[in-house]
Every structure is written in structure tokens, then in C-alpha cells.
Design a protein around this motif. Structure first.
Motif, PDB file in Angstrom:
ATOM      1  N   LYS A   1     -34.772 -56.486  -3.461  1.00 16.39           N
ATOM      2  CA  LYS A   1     -33.503 -56.846  -2.838  1.00 16.39           C
ATOM      3  C   LYS A   1     -32.390 -56.890  -3.881  1.00 16.39           C
ATOM      4  N   ARG A   2     -31.168 -56.721  -3.412  1.00 20.99           N
ATOM      5  CA  ARG A   2     -30.017 -56.790  -4.308  1.00 20.99           C
ATOM      6  C   ARG A   2     -29.712 -58.240  -4.673  1.00 20.99           C
ATOM      7  N   HIS A   3     -29.375 -58.452  -5.932  1.00 21.60           N
ATOM      8  CA  HIS A   3     -29.006 -59.787  -6.396  1.00 21.60           C
ATOM      9  C   HIS A   3     -27.746 -59.682  -7.247  1.00 21.60           C
ATOM     10  N   THR A   4     -26.922 -60.691  -7.162  1.00 20.33           N
ATOM     11  CA  THR A   4     -25.659 -60.683  -7.895  1.00 20.33           C
ATOM     12  C   THR A   4     -25.859 -61.133  -9.335  1.00 20.33           C
ATOM     13  N   ARG A   5     -24.855 -60.889 -10.153  1.00 16.17           N
ATOM     14  CA  ARG A   5     -24.900 -61.351 -11.537  1.00 16.17           C
ATOM     15  C   ARG A   5     -24.913 -62.873 -11.602  1.00 16.17           C
TER      16      ARG A   5
ATOM     17  N   LEU B   1     -30.261 -68.431 -13.166  1.00 18.95           N
ATOM     18  CA  LEU B   1     -31.663 -68.574 -13.563  1.00 18.95           C
ATOM     19  C   LEU B   1     -31.803 -69.110 -14.983  1.00 18.95           C
ATOM     20  N   PHE B   2     -30.797 -68.844 -15.818  1.00 21.42           N
ATOM     21  CA  PHE B   2     -30.896 -69.206 -17.230  1.00 21.42           C
ATOM     22  C   PHE B   2     -30.129 -70.475 -17.579  1.00 21.42           C
TER      23      PHE B   2
ATOM     24  N   TRP C   1     -37.938 -62.502  -9.304  1.00 27.51           N
ATOM     25  CA  TRP C   1     -37.435 -61.130  -9.181  1.00 27.51           C
ATOM     26  C   TRP C   1     -36.791 -60.614 -10.464  1.00 27.51           C
ATOM     27  N   PHE C   2     -36.192 -61.493 -11.255  1.00 29.28           N
ATOM     28  CA  PHE C   2     -35.426 -61.038 -12.414  1.00 29.28           C
ATOM     29  C   PHE C   2     -36.314 -60.375 -13.462  1.00 29.28           C
TER      30      PHE C   2
END
Length: 360
Positions: free
Chosen positions: A57-61, A67-68, A90-91
Motif C-alpha cells: 500500500k502507499r504510505h506518506t513520508r 515510525l522513527f 511495511w517500512f
């Protein structure tokens, strides 16, 4: 005729896959129940399709950045806010894609432009791609979000190198024989997994980690570091072609084995106390997993006499399947742990309320 045969084949495959999936779910659920403290009627479902449902799936910046931004005093969520829903990392696939593209570009420089100066880069990126991507997956899975990127990198680098130092120290005490045998493979398995285990325990005690997902992440970081540096060394010994086999094999070796040990250390220690030598020998929840990991490592390294490459590939395939199955058990147990801890908080909170009511 062809369409009917095709339909029959697809139905057969669907039937087999359904049976395998149900048996996996039942076995995974039963084992995780014994590891956790949840009620028998409160299952935590782990399905491969659901776990990796966010990969394509598409994920934004902004999603990636969030996540970090974890592991600090202001960004670590309270236990009440920790999610017990099935994890969906996913990353890590984006990290792998980036490293894979970098590797291909370096290979192009080597073969198209005949630039030998890129060989160190090829060795480093090739050794890093799979283990580091796995590390990022375990970083995402840590639902407590209480270990920062900085801490993870410290464990990855320092822990990986330290585990190699401990390994070489053990080899001085227990030198292995040069011939390939089950005994030699067993010694290698014991030495390397014990070395990683010692370092994992050191970091878990130092960071005062108390959750299964924390142990899995710390173990994965140390195992990934071990894998990267070991693979780089093998390339210098056996040639550049080794990087291809070592890279793909990394999906089921040191990072996975160390992650299992890390989770087992948490399972074996008393909560909010350090893991001790006594725990090492007296806690079945720890040493059963530790012994299984040694067996996996031994089976991986063992060259069965009078067999060919087909048997070796089958060994690796079985090893990877079993290793990942144990990882899913750890994830299952980790989610059960979240539910248990959150449930305990609610019970304590209600009991206090009742006491206050009684006092009134």
C-alpha cells in the motif's frame, strides 16, 4: 479441458493452503497460550496475509517519519496507549528496496565501467541489505516504541561486533575441527549462539528491557550486526560471489535466531529484574528456545554426507520455515503480553476505585 484442469488445480491448491493455514494458526495459538498469561478464550490472531498487508500500500513520508520519532521521554507512549492489534510492518521493505537498488548500481559500476574501487561498497551493501531490513521490521514491530533509533543503531554496531569478539574468544577455548561433521556443526552452533546470547543478555539487562518485543528487537539488532560483519569476512575469504548466497540466506539465519533468543530471555526472566545465570539454567521458557536455536544453527551448518546441493537447499528451507514460525510465536506472545499488562492495569485501577467507594 484445459480450463477444467486449471480449475481443479486451483481448487486443490486452495484446499491444501487452507489446511496448512489452519494447522499453523492452531499450533501457533496453542504454543503462545503457554508462553503468555492471557485467558484461553482471548486469542491474538497472527496471519501472514494480514501481517504484511501494508507492504504493497502507499504510505506518506509523514507516516515513515513517525515510525522513527520514538523512544524518547516525550515520544514513548504509556502502556495504556500501546496497541495490541496485529502488527503490520511495511517500512522495512522500502529499506530493502533502497539497499537493493544501491547494490545493483554498484554492480553496474563494477561490470559496466570496470571500476574495482566499488568492491568494498558492494561487500558492505550486499552484507547489509537483508539483515538490516529485518532489523527495521523488528523495529516497527516493537509496539511499545520505547527503544529509539539511536539505541537500535548502538546495539546493532556495538552488539554485533561484541558478539563476534565473544565468539572468537569461545573459539579459543573450544577450537573446532576443520572437517565437516555433525559434531563440528554442533560446536559452531553452540559457540555462536551462546556468544550472541551473552551479549543479548548484557544489553537487555543494561537497557532494563521487560517486554517480549523489546527482547526480540535487541536480539535482532545484535544478530543483524553479527550477520553483516561475518558475511563481509566470508567475502574476503571465499570471493565476491559469496555475497549473493550470504545475502539471501540471511533471511533465516543470525538476525532471526538472535531475535528468538532475545524474546526467550524476556520470557525467562522475572519482570523488572535482571536476567541471571540461574534463569539461564532453570527457566524452560528460555532454554527450550535457546536449545532450538542451537539445533537450527547446527542443522544449517551440517553438510549431510553423500548428499548434493538439493539436500542443502532443503535444509535451509526447513530451517527458515521453523525459524520464522518461532518468530511468529514470539509476536503472538508479545501481543498477548500487551493485552495482559493492560488488563492488569485496568483491574488495579478498578480495585482502587472500589476501595475509595467503600471508604466513602
Amino acid at each position: 479441458m484445459k480450463s477444467s484442469a486449471k480449475n481443479l488445480g486451483s481448487k486443490f491448491f486452495s484446499l491444501v493452503w487452507t489446511g496448512v493455514r489452519r494447522n499453523y494458526d492452531n499450533l501457533d495459538d496453542n504454543i503462545a497460550k503457554h508462553l503468555g498469561e492471557t485467558e484461553p478464550d482471548s486469542p491474538v490472531e497472527i496471519h501472514l496475509s494480514r501481517m504484511f498487508s501494508q507492504v504493497f500500500k502507499r504510505h506518506t513520508r509523514e507516516e515513515a517519519d513517525r515510525l522513527f520519532i520514538v523512544g524518547t521521554k516525550t515520544t514513548t507512549p504509556s502502556l495504556r496507549k500501546v496497541s495490541s492489534r496485529p502488527v503490520t510492518p511495511w517500512f522495512f521493505t522500502r529499506v530493502f528496496l533502497l539497499l537493493a537498488i544501491s547494490f545493483v548500481m554498484l554492480m553496474a559500476l563494477l561490470f559496466v565501467f570496470k571500476s574495482n574501487k566499488v568492491i568494498p561498497g558492494i561487500i558492505f551493501i550486499g552484507s547489509l541489505a537483508v539483515p538490516f531490513s529485518l532489523l527495521m521490521m523488528f523495529f516497527e514491530i516493537n509496539v511499545y516504541q520505547n527503544i529509539s533509533v539511536r539505541q537500535t543503531m548502538v546495539i546493532f554496531l556495538v552488539g554485533g561486533i561484541l558478539s563476534l569478539i565473544v565468539t572468537m574468544t569461545f573459539y579459543l577455548i573450544l577450537p573446532i575441527r576443520t572437517e565437516v561433521s555433525i559434531e563440528s556443526a554442533l560446536i559452531v552452533g553452540i559457540v555462536e549462539e551462546l556468544a550472541k546470547c551473552v551479549v543479548i543478555i548484557l544489553f537487555i539487562n543494561t537497557y532494563k528491557a521487560n517486554y517480549i518485543f523489546n527482547g526480540v528487537l535487541i536480539g535482532a539488532a545484535i544478530g543483524a550486526g553479527f550477520s553483516v560483519f561475518e558475511s563481509s569476512g566470508y567475502v574476503s575469504e571465499y570471493g565476491l560471489a559469496t555475497i549473493f548466497t550470504r545475502s539471501f540466506q540471511a533471511i533465516g539465519t543470525h538476525a532471526i535466531w538472535a531475535a528468538i533468543i532475545g524474546g526467550a530471555v524476556i520470557l525467562g526472566k522475572t519482570r523488572k529484574k535482571q536476567f541471571t545465570v540461574k534463569d539461564f539454567f532453570t527457566k524452560p521458557k528460555f532454554y527450550v528456545f535457546f536449545l532450538i536455536v542451537i539445533c537450527l544453527h547446527t542443522f544449517w551448518d551440517w553438510d549431510i554426507p553423500n548428499t548434493g546441493i538439493g539436500v542443502s537447499l532443503l535444509q535451509e528451507f526447513i530451517d527458515i520455515i521453523v525459524g520464522w514460525f518461532l518468530i511468529f510465536i514470539m509476536i503472538d506472545a508479545g501481543l498477548r503480553e500487551v493485552k495482559t499488562l493492560q488488563g492488569q492495569q485496568i483491574i488495579i485501577h478498578r480495585s482502587k476505585q472500589k476501595k475509595l467507594v467503600n471508604k466513602r
